[in-house]
Design a protein around this motif. Structure first.
Motif, PDB file in Angstrom:
ATOM      1  N   LEU A 130     -19.820 -10.569 -24.748  1.00 37.09           N
ATOM      2  CA  LEU A 130     -20.622 -10.021 -23.654  1.00 37.09           C
ATOM      3  C   LEU A 130     -21.663 -11.022 -23.164  1.00 37.09           C
ATOM      4  O   LEU A 130     -22.395 -11.622 -23.959  1.00 37.09           O
ATOM      5  CB  LEU A 130     -21.344  -8.752 -24.101  1.00 37.09           C
ATOM      6  N   SER A 132     -25.034 -11.464 -20.512  1.00 45.81           N
ATOM      7  CA  SER A 132     -26.058 -10.743 -19.762  1.00 45.81           C
ATOM      8  C   SER A 132     -26.746 -11.693 -18.791  1.00 45.81           C
ATOM      9  O   SER A 132     -26.907 -12.883 -19.077  1.00 45.81           O
ATOM     10  CB  SER A 132     -27.099 -10.132 -20.702  1.00 45.81           C
ATOM     11  N   ASN A 169     -26.633  -4.629 -20.829  1.00 47.56           N
ATOM     12  CA  ASN A 169     -25.898  -5.030 -22.034  1.00 47.56           C
ATOM     13  C   ASN A 169     -26.724  -5.892 -22.998  1.00 47.56           C
ATOM     14  O   ASN A 169     -26.169  -6.449 -23.956  1.00 47.56           O
ATOM     15  CB  ASN A 169     -24.598  -5.763 -21.682  1.00 47.56           C
TER      16      ASN A 169
END
Length: 404
Positions: A130, A132, A169
């Protein structure tokens, strides 16, 4: 097979149409068959079930805009908006799982990263890591010039200090695209840094408690003496001071993405409202036969048709390299406002039941409100569009010899 090429990376940016159609069908089945039945649970528990996360990762949704050479699907923007429209049928928390990978954070690396940075991180993002996008601060939201996060050069690399807020996130991010002020020849200029989440000095605050979009996590991020190497500057040290331009490009792409999401939500709202209007009886006949209810449905249908056409044109112009500023703002401005109008009308058509928890349009009413804020508020889009009109007028008058 039709393939376009991104001028920045040289990577293919369109998936084979037949393959894309299969992907689109799979996403539609996943959204409507697996996610929609869990919407109430997601909203009540403010979390995305792990089986949905795993399925999204296995489907390649974490990297659908990432070029194929890095393990992504490599869709064009025209394909992206069709896919994101399907995602808009359900809770925005689903799209939020992987939206920053494909949108504002991933685009930083795709469009501005060095070849080494892309080779290192894009395959990870495509497989489910992930990213961000850490731009917004307490005093620097729509206008990043007020940013106070600062990076200072050291012998080992760069030291970063500051705080970011509303970072999507952040609680589960593997890497942050951190925007910070840097002294470039005596002038503060914004620069982007690639900062792994496990670097000492990064602290993520508690999850934000939001009005809507439950299941999508955001939080504050604090950077206290975070040390990264010289190679952490996105684009290399020759790109120092180019972060503002990078942010604008990533946000412009993100605006088309959000506009498409709003179109998907409008499609769902119209179906929910239409079904209610056809089934609910008042005065001996379905309420949809009453002219004032028909008028609400007509307005919803018109907003949807206009939004769908505007998004398609914005995506086409982006892929063709014709417009990567004005039309993304127009699409985001119109569609984010339109989905709010549609959600309001849908609740009105449902009447008292539309105000009750557990009814889809009530949740969607709360979810829709955020679209007018992020990726640039509606007011910022108005400023961008107004400036564009004035700039075109000045150019036209200059050519005609009548500039004043």
């Amino acid at each position: 097979m039709t393939v376009t090429v991104d001028a920045g990376t040289g990577a293919a940016t369109e998936l084979d149409p037949e393959v894309f159609d299969d992907v689109l069908a799979s996403v539609r089945a996943f959204v409507r068959g697996k996610v929609v039945p869990l919407e109430e649970v997601i909203d009540a528990e403010d979390r995305m079930p792990e089986e949905i996360v795993v399925a999204a990762r296995e489907m390649g949704l974490y990297g659908f805009t990432i070029p194929q050479q890095y393990g992504g699907l490599g869709v064009s923007v025209s394909q992206e908006v069709r896919l994101v429209t399907e995602l808009g049928w359900t809770t925005p928390a689903l799209r939020s799982l992987f939206g920053t990978n494909n949108g504002i954070a991933g685009q930083v690396l795709i469009r501005a990263g060095t070849s080494a940075q892309r080779a290192d991180w894009l395959p990870r993002l495509a497989s489910g890591a992930l990213a961000s996008f850490a731009l917004t601060e307490e005093g620097a939201g729509s206008d990043p010039s007020g940013m106070t996060t600062r990076a200072v050069r050291t012998e080992q690399g760069w030291r970063i200090d500051g705080a970011k807020r509303f970072i999507t996130n952040a609680p589960s991010a593997d890497v942050f695209m951190v925007f910070a002020q840097v002294d470039v020849d005596g002038t503060d200029r914004i620069t982007v840094f690639l900062v792994p989440a496990d670097v000492p000095g990064i602290t993520v605050g508690p999850r934000d408690s939001k009005m809507g979009q439950k299941g999508a996590a955001s939080a504050e991020v604090f950077l206290d003496g975070v040390l990264v190497g010289h190679d952490a500057v996105v684009g290399g040290e020759e790109a120092l001071g180019s972060g503002y331009r990078t942010a604008l490009t990533s946000l412009a792409h993100g605006r088309i993405h959000i506009a498409a999401l709003c179109v998907g939500m409008m499609e769902r709202l119209l179906v929910e409202a239409g079904d209610q209007a056809a089934q609910r009886v008042q005065g001996g006949r379905p309420i949809g036969e009453h002219q004032l209810i028909a008028g609400l449905l007509a307005d919803m249908q018109t907003d949807l048709a206009a939004g769908r056409a505007l998004v398609a044109e914005a995506a086409r112009a982006w892929d063709a390299g014709e417009d990567r500023s004005m039309l993304p703002s127009a699409a985001k401005y119109f569609c984010s406002e339109a989905v709010g109008r549609c959600a309001d009308r849908a609740v009105q058509i449902f009447g008292g039941s539309g105000y009750m928890r557990g009814v889809a349009v009530e949740r969607m009413y709360r979810d829709a409100r955020l679209f007018r804020i992020y990726e640039g508020t509606s007011q910022i889009q108005q400023v961008i569009l107004g400036r564009h009109v004035v700039a075109e007028a000045r150019e036209r008058l200059t050519r005609a010899g009548g500039a004043r």
